[in-house]
Design an enzyme around this catalytic site. Structure first.
Site, mmCIF file in Angstrom:
data_model
loop_
_atom_site.group_PDB
_atom_site.id
_atom_site.type_symbol
_atom_site.label_atom_id
_atom_site.label_comp_id
_atom_site.label_asym_id
_atom_site.label_seq_id
_atom_site.Cartn_x
_atom_site.Cartn_y
_atom_site.Cartn_z
ATOM 1 C CG HIS A 167 -1.127 -6.662 0.693
ATOM 2 N ND1 HIS A 167 -0.223 -5.639 0.625
ATOM 3 C CD2 HIS A 167 -1.038 -7.174 1.955
ATOM 4 C CE1 HIS A 167 0.394 -5.522 1.795
ATOM 5 N NE2 HIS A 167 -0.082 -6.443 2.618
ATOM 6 C CG HIS A 221 -5.473 -1.049 -1.637
ATOM 7 N ND1 HIS A 221 -4.749 -0.426 -2.639
ATOM 8 C CD2 HIS A 221 -4.582 -1.802 -0.951
ATOM 9 C CE1 HIS A 221 -3.473 -0.792 -2.552
ATOM 10 N NE2 HIS A 221 -3.345 -1.613 -1.536
#
Length: 320
Positions: A167, A221
């Site tokens: 992303h 993450h």
């Protein structure tokens, strides 16, 4: 020498010619798309995850604040919309083509490198425990104490793709390219001290940063993943932009290299290497100030001419 103006090189008049010159670039771009698809289909490396390592991997499994389908919209469609708006204002197919090609290369090269590293590293996500054991009951090998996952295979596969953040790298590649593009168009570094222009340049970068922060907040993450993704996307966006455009602080930073090369070729066969400082462009096209480093004098660039006659005239006035 007659002035050469923008607005006469449109998609209809020069689009096929420009695309044909860069046909091989578009073919390589298609190859990058194929590679990106393959990298997403194959499985990542399953790194050893011992029982004692699960302490840092038990963050809750939750949905994405920024869903996967929104990433191409943010990284590609949004910058392209700005590029398209500029085309409708100036009607310059060279700018449109090279900005689009640079944007797509920036995002796709970043995507290929990101996913290749993801598959090779196989770092577990912060929510890996709940991906591996959705019922909350850990199962481990009796000898190695490695995990024996009992969850959904597709969910587990994504669980090994933490580093770096896709992303973040995609958004910094696309919006980073847009930041470079806007800085050239608004002449952010024209030495006139209009700091407000930097707000326009930093807005895409702030948006990309917020996407990166959301990845940590969603526990998809680790912060190192986001940092690496942002660095990767920014570097590749910079390389791809400078491949097609001069630096934004350059006197010709508002247009692509190909535009000035085209003007050079249309001027009685003058070599392109000597043309940049001899081209005349409308006052509305160049509103920057450049400084002669040897004499320390500032010259307004309403038209881009050979600077020597201008400097000679100024020196003559000073002598009187």
């Amino acid at each position: 020498m007659p002035e050469i103006q923008l607005g006469c090189h449109t998609v209809r008049s020069h689009g096929i010619k420009v695309a044909r010159i860069h046909m091989h670039d578009w073919l390589i771009l298609f190859l990058l798309v194929v590679i990106e698809i393959i990298l997403n289909v194959i499985g990542p490396f399953h790194r050893f995850v011992g029982e004692e390592m699960m302490t840092d991997l038990k963050y809750p499994l939750q949905d994405n604040t920024v869903p996967f389908w929104a990433v191409p919209i943010i990284a590609i469609l949004l910058p392209f919309a700005v590029i398209l708006i500029y085309y409708f204002i100036r009607r310059d197919v060279y700018d449109l083509h090279h900005a689009l090609l640079g944007l797509l290369y920036s995002v796709l090269i970043t995507g290929v490198i990101t996913d290749a590293i993801k598959d090779a590293v196989g770092r577990p996500r912060p929510d890996f425990f709940w991906r591996c054991f959705p019922d909350g009951k850990g199962v481990f090998d009796t000898v190695t104490r490695d995990v024996i996952c009992t969850g959904d295979k597709a969910v587990i596969k994504e669980g090994y793709k933490s580093f770096p953040s896709g992303h973040t790298s995609w958004c910094f590649a696309g919006l980073g390219f847009l930041a470079w593009y806007l800085s050239g168009k608004v002449r952010a570094f024209d030495r006139r001290g209009h700091v407000a222009k930097l707000c326009i340049v930093f807005l895409p970068l702030l948006s990309a940063a917020l996407v990166g922060v959301s990845r940590v907040d969603d526990y998809w993450h680790h912060w190192q993943d986001v940092f690496a993704g942002a660095l990767l996307g920014t570097i590749l966006a910079s390389f791809c932009y400078l491949q097609f455009f001069p630096p934004p602080y350059d006197v010709d930073g508002w247009g692509p290299h190909a535009y000035f090369e085209m003007l050079a070729e249309s001027r009685n066969g003058l070599p392109s290497s000597t043309s940049t400082n001899h081209l005349r462009v409308q006052h509305s096209e160049l509103e920057s100030v450049y400084i002669d480093s040897h004499r320390g004098m500032e010259t307004s660039s309403g038209n881009v001419r050979d600077p020597r006659p201008i400097l000679d005239g100024v020196e003559g006035n000073w002598r009187h």
